[in-house]
Design a protein around this motif. Structure first.
Motif, PDB file in Angstrom:
ATOM      1  N   ILE A 419       0.860  -1.189   0.000  1.00 56.87           N
ATOM      2  CA  ILE A 419       0.000   0.000   0.000  1.00 56.87           C
ATOM      3  C   ILE A 419       0.888   1.227   0.000  1.00 56.87           C
ATOM      4  O   ILE A 419       1.750   1.406   0.866  1.00 56.87           O
ATOM      5  N   ASP A 420       0.679   2.069  -1.004  1.00 59.51           N
ATOM      6  CA  ASP A 420       1.523   3.240  -1.185  1.00 59.51           C
ATOM      7  C   ASP A 420       0.777   4.447  -0.630  1.00 59.51           C
ATOM      8  O   ASP A 420      -0.112   4.988  -1.270  1.00 59.51           O
ATOM      9  N   ALA A 421       1.113   4.832   0.611  1.00 58.28           N
ATOM     10  CA  ALA A 421       0.373   5.924   1.257  1.00 58.28           C
ATOM     11  C   ALA A 421       1.191   7.206   1.228  1.00 58.28           C
ATOM     12  O   ALA A 421       2.318   7.244   1.697  1.00 58.28           O
ATOM     13  N   GLU A 422       0.583   8.230   0.651  1.00 51.74           N
ATOM     14  CA  GLU A 422       1.242   9.532   0.631  1.00 51.74           C
ATOM     15  C   GLU A 422       0.786  10.292   1.875  1.00 51.74           C
ATOM     16  O   GLU A 422      -0.413  10.340   2.178  1.00 51.74           O
ATOM     17  N   ILE A 423       1.742  10.868   2.605  1.00 52.91           N
ATOM     18  CA  ILE A 423       1.361  11.583   3.824  1.00 52.91           C
ATOM     19  C   ILE A 423       0.876  12.985   3.463  1.00 52.91           C
ATOM     20  O   ILE A 423       1.540  13.722   2.740  1.00 52.91           O
ATOM     21  N   VAL A 424      -0.312  13.329   3.935  1.00 54.57           N
ATOM     22  CA  VAL A 424      -0.832  14.676   3.750  1.00 54.57           C
ATOM     23  C   VAL A 424      -0.832  15.317   5.124  1.00 54.57           C
ATOM     24  O   VAL A 424      -1.410  14.783   6.058  1.00 54.57           O
ATOM     25  N   SER A 425      -0.167  16.448   5.223  1.00 62.45           N
ATOM     26  CA  SER A 425      -0.015  17.023   6.542  1.00 62.45           C
ATOM     27  C   SER A 425      -0.441  18.485   6.540  1.00 62.45           C
ATOM     28  O   SER A 425      -0.039  19.243   5.678  1.00 62.45           O
ATOM     29  N   THR A 426      -1.278  18.841   7.497  1.00 59.86           N
ATOM     30  CA  THR A 426      -1.657  20.244   7.594  1.00 59.86           C
ATOM     31  C   THR A 426      -1.654  20.626   9.058  1.00 59.86           C
ATOM     32  O   THR A 426      -1.606  19.757   9.922  1.00 59.86           O
ATOM     33  N   GLU A 427      -1.687  21.933   9.301  1.00 56.81           N
ATOM     34  CA  GLU A 427      -1.737  22.321  10.704  1.00 56.81           C
ATOM     35  C   GLU A 427      -3.118  22.017  11.264  1.00 56.81           C
ATOM     36  O   GLU A 427      -4.037  21.669  10.531  1.00 56.81           O
ATOM     37  N   TRP A 428      -3.268  22.162  12.547  1.00 56.17           N
ATOM     38  CA  TRP A 428      -4.373  21.585  13.284  1.00 56.17           C
ATOM     39  C   TRP A 428      -5.747  22.016  12.808  1.00 56.17           C
ATOM     40  O   TRP A 428      -6.632  21.199  12.589  1.00 56.17           O
TER      41      TRP A 428
ATOM     42  N   VAL B 133      -2.832  30.600   5.049  1.00 54.61           N
ATOM     43  CA  VAL B 133      -3.836  30.531   3.995  1.00 54.61           C
ATOM     44  C   VAL B 133      -3.579  29.345   3.076  1.00 54.61           C
ATOM     45  O   VAL B 133      -4.491  28.596   2.739  1.00 54.61           O
ATOM     46  N   LEU B 134      -2.318  29.154   2.685  1.00 51.20           N
ATOM     47  CA  LEU B 134      -2.010  28.118   1.701  1.00 51.20           C
ATOM     48  C   LEU B 134      -1.845  26.742   2.340  1.00 51.20           C
ATOM     49  O   LEU B 134      -1.932  25.733   1.663  1.00 51.20           O
ATOM     50  N   GLY B 135      -1.594  26.709   3.648  1.00 52.28           N
ATOM     51  CA  GLY B 135      -1.322  25.430   4.316  1.00 52.28           C
ATOM     52  C   GLY B 135       0.178  25.229   4.417  1.00 52.28           C
ATOM     53  O   GLY B 135       0.911  25.621   3.512  1.00 52.28           O
ATOM     54  N   PRO B 136       0.640  24.636   5.528  1.00 49.16           N
ATOM     55  CA  PRO B 136       2.078  24.502   5.714  1.00 49.16           C
ATOM     56  C   PRO B 136       2.672  23.416   4.838  1.00 49.16           C
ATOM     57  O   PRO B 136       2.231  22.280   4.876  1.00 49.16           O
ATOM     58  N   SER B 137       3.621  23.801   4.022  1.00 53.67           N
ATOM     59  CA  SER B 137       4.377  22.835   3.230  1.00 53.67           C
ATOM     60  C   SER B 137       5.618  23.559   2.764  1.00 53.67           C
ATOM     61  O   SER B 137       5.697  24.780   2.843  1.00 53.67           O
ATOM     62  N   LEU B 138       6.572  22.783   2.294  1.00 54.37           N
ATOM     63  CA  LEU B 138       7.819  23.392   1.852  1.00 54.37           C
ATOM     64  C   LEU B 138       7.562  24.357   0.701  1.00 54.37           C
ATOM     65  O   LEU B 138       8.052  25.487   0.689  1.00 54.37           O
ATOM     66  N   ALA B 211      13.384  30.293   5.413  1.00 48.98           N
ATOM     67  CA  ALA B 211      12.665  29.022   5.309  1.00 48.98           C
ATOM     68  C   ALA B 211      12.973  28.147   6.525  1.00 48.98           C
ATOM     69  O   ALA B 211      12.092  27.461   7.047  1.00 48.98           O
ATOM     70  N   ALA B 212      14.222  28.221   7.001  1.00 49.53           N
ATOM     71  CA  ALA B 212      14.576  27.461   8.209  1.00 49.53           C
ATOM     72  C   ALA B 212      13.772  27.979   9.395  1.00 49.53           C
ATOM     73  O   ALA B 212      13.285  27.211  10.218  1.00 49.53           O
ATOM     74  N   GLY B 213      13.617  29.303   9.476  1.00 48.45           N
ATOM     75  CA  GLY B 213      12.834  29.905  10.563  1.00 48.45           C
ATOM     76  C   GLY B 213      11.390  29.440  10.521  1.00 48.45           C
ATOM     77  O   GLY B 213      10.798  29.104  11.541  1.00 48.45           O
ATOM     78  N   LEU B 214      10.817  29.375   9.315  1.00 50.63           N
ATOM     79  CA  LEU B 214       9.434  28.892   9.198  1.00 50.63           C
ATOM     80  C   LEU B 214       9.343  27.428   9.620  1.00 50.63           C
ATOM     81  O   LEU B 214       8.368  27.015  10.239  1.00 50.63           O
ATOM     82  N   SER B 215      10.381  26.656   9.294  1.00 52.49           N
ATOM     83  CA  SER B 215      10.381  25.258   9.732  1.00 52.49           C
ATOM     84  C   SER B 215      10.371  25.178  11.248  1.00 52.49           C
ATOM     85  O   SER B 215       9.719  24.329  11.832  1.00 52.49           O
ATOM     86  N   PHE B 216      11.114  26.098  11.881  1.00 55.61           N
ATOM     87  CA  PHE B 216      11.189  26.085  13.342  1.00 55.61           C
ATOM     88  C   PHE B 216       9.806  26.270  13.956  1.00 55.61           C
ATOM     89  O   PHE B 216       9.473  25.643  14.954  1.00 55.61           O
ATOM     90  N   ILE B 217       8.995  27.158  13.377  1.00 57.67           N
ATOM     91  CA  ILE B 217       7.681  27.350  13.969  1.00 57.67           C
ATOM     92  C   ILE B 217       6.650  26.407  13.345  1.00 57.67           C
ATOM     93  O   ILE B 217       5.449  26.606  13.491  1.00 57.67           O
ATOM     94  N   GLY B 218       7.121  25.378  12.653  1.00 55.40           N
ATOM     95  CA  GLY B 218       6.225  24.325  12.189  1.00 55.40           C
ATOM     96  C   GLY B 218       5.504  24.642  10.898  1.00 55.40           C
ATOM     97  O   GLY B 218       4.558  23.965  10.529  1.00 55.40           O
ATOM     98  N   LEU B 219       5.931  25.697  10.193  1.00 55.27           N
ATOM     99  CA  LEU B 219       5.212  26.087   8.995  1.00 55.27           C
ATOM    100  C   LEU B 219       6.029  25.864   7.732  1.00 55.27           C
ATOM    101  O   LEU B 219       5.645  26.293   6.666  1.00 55.27           O
ATOM    102  N   GLY B 220       7.151  25.193   7.860  1.00 61.61           N
ATOM    103  CA  GLY B 220       7.984  24.978   6.680  1.00 61.61           C
ATOM    104  C   GLY B 220       7.875  23.559   6.169  1.00 61.61           C
ATOM    105  O   GLY B 220       6.786  22.993   6.117  1.00 61.61           O
ATOM    106  N   ALA B 221       9.027  22.999   5.827  1.00 63.98           N
ATOM    107  CA  ALA B 221       9.061  21.649   5.268  1.00 63.98           C
ATOM    108  C   ALA B 221       8.436  20.662   6.241  1.00 63.98           C
ATOM    109  O   ALA B 221       8.604  20.756   7.447  1.00 63.98           O
ATOM    110  N   GLN B 222       7.671  19.729   5.712  1.00 66.91           N
ATOM    111  CA  GLN B 222       7.035  18.714   6.550  1.00 66.91           C
ATOM    112  C   GLN B 222       7.801  17.403   6.413  1.00 66.91           C
ATOM    113  O   GLN B 222       8.375  17.117   5.372  1.00 66.91           O
TER     114      GLN B 222
END
Lengths: 550, 277, 334
Positions: A419-428, B133-138, B211-222
């Motif tokens: 099963i190839d699961a892609e992780i989708v992650s968002t803040e709370w 707004v966009l959601g946290p991702s790299l 970008a490293a700073g945003l990662s620190f507060i959990g809003l950068g690379a996942q």
């Protein structure tokens, strides 16, 4: 000490002058600094606050309390301070979810379970001197629901817990019979009602205090509890002072300070340095160092919570129970518990934790068996597995301190059965929004029990009525059989019969496998070895009134 | 012309040190996956937090992954952050600056007021709101880091355009009937480029740090992305027991940022001899 | 000059209006709302509807915005959705903490940066110059949270010179007047508390001040070098003035303008560092508050905070511009 006292007097007079001659402040500032640098050297200062006979207990935690009005607050950081300021009619015992007398010394109910009479403790006073009586109890309840037409119903924001525990549809009326007797009338028999009266939102507040402070009551809290509110510097600390003559025994510590220290590492360093007498919010990786430290003690408590992986039963491959069972077989919970939770959790078998009564001990858990999982997938028509999306929140929750890492471990497990699961992650917030709208294929979620009743897990999280959007039932599991069992248990008042029904419901949920029940985490608390008298509670309450230094 | 600049640049020792660091960095960014001894995502939960030694030159992290391999893969991600963030700022900023400076008037007013507004907005907060707004991702962190610096590029290009607009060769082109676009892109833009190169190079450094700073507060690379900033900020829990987990990504960021700064300073001395601001 | 200043301040009004508008709608564009953030796992449809209603979130967006705007014009910034407290009170308690931190870090940055820059320029080409400039380079190139943790480990844990985190030692605090810890302690006649607060301020100020310090050191060095080569400085030297007098009298004064520019610009970008510094050092300031407010979708808090920071940024830069005229009589504002 005498030297610094003398110096303090000198500087008191200097600054008296300085208030007359503000212009010279910078110079005076420099002078006083120099004098002190010379006089005390490093670390020579001592607290000079109001006289305090007895030690101060400093508790370190990750964030500040939004407020201290128990009926309004919804978060743990607020509750753990309220736990020490307020009392309830009934309370949980020190280390179980059994109910014992609190501000009500005894109670009885009519045979039809509809009318409950509480006899109140005599001679108790609120911190502001107001006597505790039946009117205070009625006021504390009535302000929370518009049906009572209490003028304070519109003050201070929503009464969220009253809403979410459906108190309005349980209680018909609350009346003071005399100064020390209160009667609650219910609309229908409801087993968890008594346990609800031990929760924070039903704490008894001083009516005088609420009337005096109105919307500001949240920062001028007045209760009957073991500590009185003293000072609050936002995002820094909250100081409580002991309530002399507390009905349940005056605390040994003079002051209780809650300090907010957001960074885990820094908080731990403060504890290690001896600046804290207690710390929660411990990351699993800090456990071993704390255990290895001779001066520190780690307390653990099996928690009333669950972390689970919900599979959206309406989404393509997960409609088939064989696929869901395969996922259950594919996940190595033992490895997750041992490595990611550092054994500070137990692998879950059922959708509710063993600390809650009615837990079905006879269910055999799904073993970790990837071969069998592949076999089941083949039977279900997925010999080569499938692609799916695995949702995980980006922020720690009480039941999953490191959700990303858990997701990664599950991802690797699933990969090994194809099963190839892609992780989708968002803040709370986004995460809740989207999972409750059913956008996920699979998601990691959890629940912390409110009142210690099985209904609070089994009905709330898996009943078909909970699939209404925004859904609580994130598996969108719609078993009619299951529904009938849990609803019957709700209307039943006999605890033995309810237990039998809930055990049956757990068997159904096990066979249908809408979730992978992952773990029940333990709560952690670290303290120096010379502290005693503190117990972690399954509900997460943190009461410090029996704490003492040795 | 570029040949001369290079000759000049070669005389500066710091710039050459920077160039050397960047060379290694770019090689890693392209060849990292081939050079990495292990799969950067392969976990081994029973070999967590192992000390640097044979087998794992830089040790393993909290999930038992090989740190060296993650650093190698991370080079490409950092380069991407730099390029995407600065690219957004450069394209949008130059375009806005060009048309504002060239056309002037109302258009100029509107664009520059907008830029002022963005400047008055605390940039980190703007970035945080954009990520919210966009959601946290790299990717979104790169976009946010790029957007917040647009005004700097727009202002600089606009200033260049204003000073170039009245140059003889531009008036000549205009007299010959060249179109606005032709003038803008053939005559003006090429001459506004040297200072932009300086800003771009230094901007790479800032983008990587932000970008490293945003990662620190959990809003950068996942996770499990081996982004250096995320590795560094996740590693801080292990600062006492396993300091190598955060030392490696920390040093990597430090070196690359130093590389961009040194090279950028060197470029400034050559391309943009005025004391920069 | 005063009309110029007034004009600049008046221009702030439309800027603030625009900011409030942008923040309001951006926060509402972000997924999730405060009601949901409060209810969390317990968001049943009924509870959500009730909480949204009690918070006034069930009204159309533009109506909410205009109600908000009306309140602001009456001087009411509203109550924070996540903490029940008035936003004005929240900010007025936290802002001084950030201000204290920012001022201390700018003092550190300016003194150390200018001293290092001048010294380095005077010793141009020597190993001292080299080390100083490499140090400055490392300073601008280091992620601030890494630096902060290293400072804590070295100076608080290993050496024990400074406290680890917070603004005061627990149990020590002062009834606030201005919420500036050191000033309040002195006003209340408690120099011991002031000393305690000062010791708590050092590490976070250094962490936050390192980047501006490094920028200022580099800037000072290059502008001092430039001025040292100018004719009037050579003349002054030829007249036999001692070297330090030359530096102080001519060089420092003239190199102040670029330094001032850096100060103004860096002050604006301090907030970014402040969010991280405040998190590491458990410093109860406005940066972390704003971060948490964005996470809680507490748009009233975010709007007010952003407007406040933006006003401050504009004012600091106005002061910087006005100071140009003081240091360089050739610059005039009309």
């Amino acid at each position: 000490m005498t030297k610094s006292l003398r110096l303090r007097r000198v500087f008191a007079s200097i600054s008296l002058v300085s208030s007359l001659a503000i212009k010279q402040l910078p110079i005076l500032f420099l002078i006083s600094l120099l004098a002190f640098a010379a006089g005390c050297g490093k670390g020579g200062s001592k607290s000079g606050g109001a006289a305090a006979d007895g030690p101060t207990f400093v508790m370190g935690r990750g964030g500040d309390s939004p407020g201290l009005d128990p009926a309004h607050e919804t978060d743990g950081e607020s509750h753990k301070v309220c736990d020490n300021i307020y009392d309830n009619l009934v309370q949980y015992t020190d280390s179980t979810t059994e109910i014992e007398p609190g501000l009500a010394s005894r109670w009885e109910h009519t045979p039809d379970n509809l009318s409950w009479t509480f006899h109140l403790r005599q001679g108790v006073k609120f911190h502001d001197g107001t006597p505790f009586n039946a009117d205070a109890v009625v006021f504390s309840m009535a302000r929370q629901d518009s049906m009572f037409h209490n003028p304070f119903n519109n003050v201070g924001g929503p009464y969220t817990y009253w809403q979410s525990m459906s108190m309005g549809s349980i209680i018909r009326d609350v009346k003071a019979v005399d100064d020390s007797t209160v009667v609650f009338t219910l609309r229908h028999p409801n087993a968890p009602f008594l346990a609800n009266l031990a929760m924070n939102f039903t704490s008894i507040v001083s009516p005088t205090g609420v009337k005096k402070w109105g919307p500001e009551f949240f920062k001028h809290p007045v209760g009957t509890g073991p500590f009185k509110f003293e000072e609050w510097v936002k995002d820094d600390h909250i100081t409580l002072a002991r309530n002399e003559g507390y009905w349940n025994g005056t605390p040994a510590i003079a002051r209780l300070v809650f300090r907010s220290i957001p960074d885990n590492t820094v908080r731990y360093l403060e504890l290690k340095k001896g600046n804290l007498q207690g710390m929660d919010g411990i990351a699993p990786d800090q456990v071993q160092p704390i255990r290895d430290n001779k001066d520190l003690v780690l307390l653990t408590q099996a928690g009333m919570n669950i972390c689970y992986l919900a599979m959206h039963n309406d989404k393509k491959p997960f409609g088939d129970p064989r696929v869901r069972q395969a996922v259950n077989l594919a996940i190595d919970k033992k490895a997750i518990v041992e490595t990611l939770y550092r054994n500070l959790a137990v692998a879950a078998v059922n959708p509710m934790p063993p600390v809650v009564w009615g837990y079905n001990k006879s269910i055999t858990p799904y073993p970790f068996d990837p071969a069998r999982a592949r076999e089941l997938l083949k039977q279900a028509g997925f010999p080569n597995g499938f692609k799916t999306k695995l949702w995980a929140m980006s922020v720690p929750r009480p039941y999953v301190p490191e959700p990303q890492k858990v997701a990664e471990a599950i991802q690797a497990n699933l990969k090994s059965v194809g099963i190839d699961a892609e992780i989708v992650s968002t803040e709370w917030k986004t995460y809740l929004d989207k999972t409750q709208a059913g956008e996920h294929d699979m998601c990691i979620m959890g629940w912390t029990g409110d009142n210690g009743d099985p209904d609070n897990f089994l009905f709330t999280l898996l009943d078909k009525t909970a699939t209404r959007l925004p859904a609580q039932n994130l598996a969108f599991y719609r078993s009619e059989k299951y529904h009938q069992i849990v609803v019957e248990a709700q209307n039943e008042s006999d605890q033995a019969k309810r237990t039998a029904l809930y055990e049956q419901a757990q068997q159904v949920a096990h066979d249908d496998a809408p979730w992978v029940p992952l773990v029940h985490t333990s709560a952690l608390f670290a303290q120096p070895r010379n502290i005693s008298g503190f117990h972690l509670h399954p509900t997460g309450k943190e009461r410090f009134y029996r704490v003492r230094f040795e | 012309m570029w040949h001369e600049y290079w000759k000049e640049l070669k005389k500066s020792r710091p710039a050459m040190v920077g160039a050397a660091i960047l060379f290694v960095f770019i090689v890693l960014a392209f060849a990292g996956p081939q050079l990495a001894p292990h799969d950067p995502l392969a976990q081994n939960l029973y070999h967590r937090l192992e000390k640097p030694e044979t087998g794992h030159v830089l040790g393993t992290d909290e999930l038992g992954r090989d740190i060296l391999s993650r650093i190698f893969y991370g080079a490409r991600i950092s380069l991407e952050i730099g390029f995407v963030a600065v690219g957004i700022a450069l394209l949008a900023g130059s375009f806005l600056g060009l048309i504002a400076g060239y056309y002037g008037g109302m258009l100029d007013m509107v664009i520059m007021r907008l830029m002022d507004l963005m400047l008055a907005f605390p940039s980190i907060l703007l970035a945080i709101v954009i990520v919210a707004v966009l959601g946290p991702s790299l990717t979104n962190a790169m976009i946010a880091v790029g957007i917040v610096v647009i005004p700097q590029y727009a202002r600089q290009v606009r200033a260049s355009v204003l000073s170039l607009r009245e140059e003889e060769y531009v008036t000549a082109a205009r007299a010959l009937g060249a179109s606005d676009m032709a003038i803008l892109f053939r005559s003006i833009l090429p001459n506004a480029i040297p200072p932009l190169i300086v800003r771009t190079t230094l901007g790479m450094a800032t983008a990587i740090l932000d970008a490293a700073g945003l990662s620190f507060i959990g809003l950068g690379a996942q996770p499990p992305t081996p982004e250096w900033g995320a590795m560094l900020s996740h590693g801080r829990e292990y600062i006492l027991e396993a300091p190598w987990v955060l030392t490696a990504p920390g040093v990597a960021i430090l070196l690359v940022v130093i590389g961009f700064n040194l090279f950028g300073d060197g470029l400034r001395d050559v391309l943009d001899p005025r004391v920069g601001d | 000059m005063w009309t110029y200043a007034l004009k600049r301040l008046l221009a702030l009004v439309p800027t603030l209006l625009a900011i409030s508008f942008v923040v309001f709608f951006m926060i509402h564009l972000a997924p999730g709302d405060p009601a949901q953030s409060i209810l969390g796992e317990r968001a049943t449809p009924e509870a959500l509807a009730m909480v949204r209603h009690q918070m006034g979130l069930d009204r159309p967006l533009h109506v909410q915005y205009f109600i908000y705007l009306g309140d602001v014009l009456h001087g009411d910034l509203g109550r924070s959705i996540s903490t029940h407290e008035e936003v004005a009170v929240e900010l007025s308690q936290r802002f001084p903490a950030t201000l204290e931190l920012a001022l201390a870090s700018m003092l550190f940055a300016a003194f150390v940066g200018i001293a290092a820059g001048i010294y380095s320029a005077a010793k141009r080409g020597t190993w001292v110059d080299g080390i100083t400039m490499v140090g400055a380079l490392v300073g601008v190139s280091m992620p601030i949270f890494w630096l902060g943790l290293m400072l804590i480990l070295l100076f608080a844990v290993q050496l024990g010179w400074f406290p680890l985190s917070g603004r005061f030692t627990s149990g020590m605090s002062i009834e606030p007047i201005t919420h500036l810890a050191i000033l309040d302690s002195l006003l209340r006649g408690r120099p011991d508390v002031a000393w305690d607060a000062l010791k708590h301020l050092v590490l976070p100020a250094v962490a936050l001040g390192t980047i501006p310090m490094a920028v200022i050191a580099r800037m000072t060095r290059s502008s001092v070098l430039e001025i040292l080569g100018q004719d009037y400085v050579r003349t002054a030297r030829a007249k036999g003035l001692p070297e330090w007098k030359v530096v102080l009298k001519h060089v420092l004064k003239n190199s102040f303008i670029p330094i001032l520019t850096v100060l103004g610009l860096e002050f604006g970008s301090l907030l970014g560092g402040a969010i991280i510094t405040e998190t590491i050092f458990a410093w109860p300031g406005v940066g972390r508050y704003l971060l948490l407010s964005v996470e809680a979708r507490d748009f009233r808090a975010v709007q007010a905070g952003v407007m406040m920071v933006a006003s401050l940024f504009v004012m600091v830069n106005l002061v910087v511009d006005l100071l140009y005229a003081v240091f360089d009589p050739r610059i005039k504002y009309s």
